[in-house]
Write a protein that holds these residues in place. Structure first.
Motif, mmCIF file in Angstrom:
data_model
loop_
_atom_site.group_PDB
_atom_site.id
_atom_site.type_symbol
_atom_site.label_atom_id
_atom_site.label_comp_id
_atom_site.label_asym_id
_atom_site.label_seq_id
_atom_site.Cartn_x
_atom_site.Cartn_y
_atom_site.Cartn_z
ATOM 1 N N THR A 40 23.769 7.956 5.863
ATOM 2 C CA THR A 40 25.099 8.221 6.401
ATOM 3 C C THR A 40 25.512 7.134 7.386
ATOM 4 N N ALA A 41 24.588 6.706 8.242
ATOM 5 C CA ALA A 41 24.889 5.660 9.220
ATOM 6 C C ALA A 41 25.296 4.369 8.512
ATOM 7 N N VAL A 42 24.576 4.005 7.473
ATOM 8 C CA VAL A 42 24.889 2.763 6.740
ATOM 9 C C VAL A 42 26.240 2.888 6.044
ATOM 10 N N ILE A 43 26.517 4.028 5.422
ATOM 11 C CA ILE A 43 27.791 4.217 4.718
ATOM 12 C C ILE A 43 28.963 4.200 5.693
ATOM 13 N N ILE A 44 28.830 4.898 6.817
ATOM 14 C CA ILE A 44 29.914 4.909 7.809
ATOM 15 C C ILE A 44 30.086 3.514 8.409
ATOM 16 N N ALA A 45 28.979 2.814 8.657
ATOM 17 C CA ALA A 45 29.060 1.453 9.190
ATOM 18 C C ALA A 45 29.803 0.541 8.218
ATOM 19 N N ALA A 46 29.503 0.677 6.939
ATOM 20 C CA ALA A 46 30.173 -0.148 5.921
ATOM 21 C C ALA A 46 31.666 0.154 5.875
ATOM 22 N N CYS A 47 32.012 1.426 5.911
ATOM 23 C CA CYS A 47 33.434 1.821 5.893
ATOM 24 C C CYS A 47 34.141 1.372 7.170
ATOM 25 N N SER A 48 33.464 1.484 8.300
ATOM 26 C CA SER A 48 34.044 1.050 9.570
ATOM 27 C C SER A 48 34.339 -0.442 9.548
ATOM 28 N N HIS A 49 33.409 -1.214 9.041
ATOM 29 C CA HIS A 49 33.615 -2.657 8.920
ATOM 30 C C HIS A 49 34.784 -2.961 7.988
ATOM 31 N N ALA A 50 34.833 -2.252 6.867
ATOM 32 C CA ALA A 50 35.906 -2.473 5.892
ATOM 33 C C ALA A 50 37.267 -2.092 6.468
ATOM 34 N N ILE A 51 37.322 -1.012 7.214
ATOM 35 C CA ILE A 51 38.588 -0.580 7.823
ATOM 36 C C ILE A 51 39.054 -1.615 8.848
ATOM 37 N N GLY A 52 38.137 -2.059 9.714
ATOM 38 C CA GLY A 52 38.498 -3.080 10.712
ATOM 39 C C GLY A 52 39.002 -4.351 10.061
ATOM 40 N N SER A 53 38.311 -4.796 9.023
ATOM 41 C CA SER A 53 38.727 -6.011 8.316
ATOM 42 C C SER A 53 40.062 -5.812 7.602
ATOM 43 N N SER A 54 40.262 -4.633 7.033
ATOM 44 C CA SER A 54 41.526 -4.355 6.330
ATOM 45 C C SER A 54 42.706 -4.330 7.289
#
Length: 186
Positions: A40-54
């Motif tokens: 869950t931590a890795v998935i949320i981290a990936a989504c958080s990074h993607a949201i910030g970049s988007s």
């Protein structure tokens, strides 16, 4: 376990990971009860990074197709980075230490070490985005060092060497991929 209890348990585990709880990282090597929290931590981290970049890409008026592709690419970069860093730690650890636990046993503690990356959405802050990203990456590095030092009873110097060498390799690789993605989007 009911869903609210499971979410609460994962949240508590992630909080302990953020605080670099020595006992949590030692537990992470013992069994797979923390497997879901690490994933869950890795998935949320990936989504958080993607949201910030988007959010940054929105300022450049990119097309919806490019936005979606960049979002998916940013998720992939974090997930691939997680598996690559774990692999690098495993290989470097075997080389420096002589023996390491199986690769699969490293996935949970390194996944928990990715917990600071959940805050990557804040990289959208003007002028502070890159320093925040570096700070969170360093926080994850410290968490991985704590995990190896305490979970494998490694000398601190060996834990630092193993994690840092793997971290540098993965950071350079991810940086090159991100530069490539940016050039494609320009």
């Amino acid at each position: 376990m009911s869903r609210p209890r499971a979410v609460n348990g994962i949240a508590k585990t992630c909080w302990r990971a953020l605080l670099l709880d020595v006992n949590l990282y030692a537990e992470a090597f013992q069994g797979s009860t923390l497997h879901r929290a690490a994933q869950t931590a890795v998935i949320i981290a990936a989504c958080s990074h993607a949201i910030g970049s988007s959010m940054i890409l929105l300022t450049y008026n990119t097309s919806v197709v490019l936005q979606i592709l960049a979002f998916l690419a940013n998720i992939a970069v974090v997930v691939v980075g997680y598996y690559s860093w774990t692999f690098a730690i495993w290989k470097i650890g075997a080389w420096l230490r002589g023996s390491m636990p199986p690769y699969k046993r490293l996935l949970v503690p390194i996944g928990l070490a990715y917990t600071p990356q959940i805050l990557n959405v804040f990289t959208v802050v003007p002028l502070l985005g890159r320093p925040i990203e570096i700070g969170l990456a360093l926080w994850s590095l410290f968490a991985a060092i704590v995990a190896l030092h305490n979970g494998l009873n490694l000398k601190l110097s060996k834990a630092i060497a193993i994690c840092t060498l793997g971290w540098v390799i993965v950071q350079v690789t991810i940086g090159m991929i991100q530069i490539g993605i940016q050039r494609i989007l320009e």
